[in-house]
Design a protein around this motif. Structure first.
Motif, short mmCIF file in Angstrom:
data_model
loop_
_atom_site.label_atom_id
_atom_site.label_comp_id
_atom_site.label_asym_id
_atom_site.label_seq_id
_atom_site.Cartn_x
_atom_site.Cartn_y
_atom_site.Cartn_z
N LYS A 78 66.60 22.90 -15.68
CA LYS A 78 67.09 22.56 -17.15
C LYS A 78 66.99 21.83 -17.56
O LYS A 78 66.56 20.99 -18.28
CB LYS A 78 68.22 21.60 -15.48
CG LYS A 78 69.45 20.95 -16.77
CD LYS A 78 70.67 21.77 -16.01
CE LYS A 78 72.32 21.81 -16.78
NZ LYS A 78 72.90 23.27 -17.48
N SER A 79 67.85 22.54 -19.16
CA SER A 79 67.40 22.01 -20.65
C SER A 79 68.81 20.95 -20.70
O SER A 79 69.68 21.31 -20.52
CB SER A 79 67.13 23.25 -21.09
OG SER A 79 67.95 23.78 -21.41
N ARG A 90 67.36 16.27 -15.35
CA ARG A 90 67.24 17.01 -13.60
C ARG A 90 66.26 18.08 -14.25
O ARG A 90 65.45 17.97 -12.82
CB ARG A 90 68.63 17.42 -14.08
CG ARG A 90 68.31 18.08 -12.26
CD ARG A 90 69.84 19.23 -12.25
NE ARG A 90 69.42 20.57 -12.46
CZ ARG A 90 70.53 20.91 -12.77
NH1 ARG A 90 71.69 20.76 -12.72
NH2 ARG A 90 70.39 22.02 -12.64
N GLY A 91 66.03 18.64 -14.89
CA GLY A 91 64.92 19.38 -14.98
C GLY A 91 63.52 19.35 -15.28
O GLY A 91 63.04 20.18 -14.34
N THR A 117 68.55 27.69 -13.22
CA THR A 117 67.89 27.11 -13.39
C THR A 117 67.05 26.39 -12.40
O THR A 117 66.57 26.40 -11.36
CB THR A 117 67.95 25.51 -14.46
OG1 THR A 117 68.43 24.95 -13.41
CG2 THR A 117 68.16 26.62 -15.33
N ARG A 163 64.57 22.20 -6.12
CA ARG A 163 65.39 20.50 -6.62
C ARG A 163 64.00 19.73 -6.30
O ARG A 163 63.82 19.23 -5.56
CB ARG A 163 66.61 20.54 -6.12
CG ARG A 163 68.02 21.34 -6.21
CD ARG A 163 67.97 22.30 -7.94
NE ARG A 163 68.86 22.78 -8.31
CZ ARG A 163 68.48 23.57 -9.51
NH1 ARG A 163 67.22 23.34 -9.92
NH2 ARG A 163 69.28 24.22 -9.58
N GLN A 183 74.69 15.95 -14.36
CA GLN A 183 74.59 17.33 -14.60
C GLN A 183 74.95 16.87 -16.01
O GLN A 183 76.15 16.75 -16.42
CB GLN A 183 75.36 18.12 -13.84
CG GLN A 183 74.76 18.16 -12.47
CD GLN A 183 74.06 19.17 -12.05
OE1 GLN A 183 74.54 20.14 -12.48
NE2 GLN A 183 73.97 19.14 -10.77
N PRO A 227 75.23 28.00 -19.37
CA PRO A 227 73.90 28.44 -18.82
C PRO A 227 72.84 28.73 -20.01
O PRO A 227 73.46 29.57 -20.54
CB PRO A 227 74.74 29.29 -17.93
CG PRO A 227 75.75 29.35 -17.86
CD PRO A 227 76.89 28.69 -19.25
#
Length: 189
Positions: A20-21, A37-38, A146, A176, A183, A188
């Motif tokens: 996730k970016s 999160r990424g 992602t 994950r 988030q 996306p």
């Protein structure tokens, strides 16, 4: 004599969509960093790779910051990482471009990891997978989020023989990591 898919030793193509970016204002798309999160999910993807029966012999990675950082965090989850080639063609690549890059891989590479972006990666996996174990193909066609990992196997003496429909999608994982927080917003990637 031309090689046909299905002849030769087993090979594996592992496809990893970047984690996730973030969407910082004023930052060019190519330079976007990972979101919190990424930064949690990329190491989880690395742990899935480390637990797989074969680590990659070579990594082809997009030059985008989010893809490079995903690879760095994932690779830190096991011993010395394999060689990595940062290929600018993989940024926003379509299936023909991705296939060209994969088909250029030396024949001594048995397991290849491809780190990049959607929709190209999802389309590539769908194009190459002639079949899938369990519900892997159905799940892929619903979403390839992602940090998703797709494991494809096929037989061939060179990567040039990899053709549409020649591979089996054996596993689809969406690792994950840690605590899931708020988030980010944005389309996306």
């Amino acid at each position: 004599m031309t090689e046909r898919a299905g002849e030769g030793p087993p090979r594996r193509l592992v496809v990893l969509r970047h984690a996730k970016s973030a969407w910082p204002e004023g930052v060019a798309d190519h330079e976007r960093p990972l979101a919190p999160r990424g930064r949690r999910d990329a190491p989880a993807a690395g742990r899935v790779l480390a637990g797989a029966d074969r680590l990659p012999d070579l990594v082809l990675c997009s030059t985008a910051v989010r893809a490079r950082r995903t690879w760095e965090l994932a690779a830190a989850q096991w011993g010395p990482p394999p060689p990595v080639r940062h290929d600018p063609r993989l940024y926003a690549a379509d299936v023909p471009t991705l296939l060209t890059a994969v088909r250029e891989v030396p024949p001594e590479v048995g397991t290849l990891l491809l780190v990049g972006h959607n929709p190209g990666l999802e389309d590539l996996v769908d194009t190459l997978a002639g079949d899938g174990l369990d519900d892997t193909l159905d799940r892929l066609r619903v979403k390839f989020p992602t940090s998703a990992l797709a494991f494809l196997t096929w037989h061939g003496t060179t990567w040039q023989a990899l053709a549409p429909g020649a591979a089996l999608l054996t596993r689809l994982e969406v690792p994950r990591g840690g605590k899931r927080g708020a988030q980010g917003s944005g389309p996306p990637t």
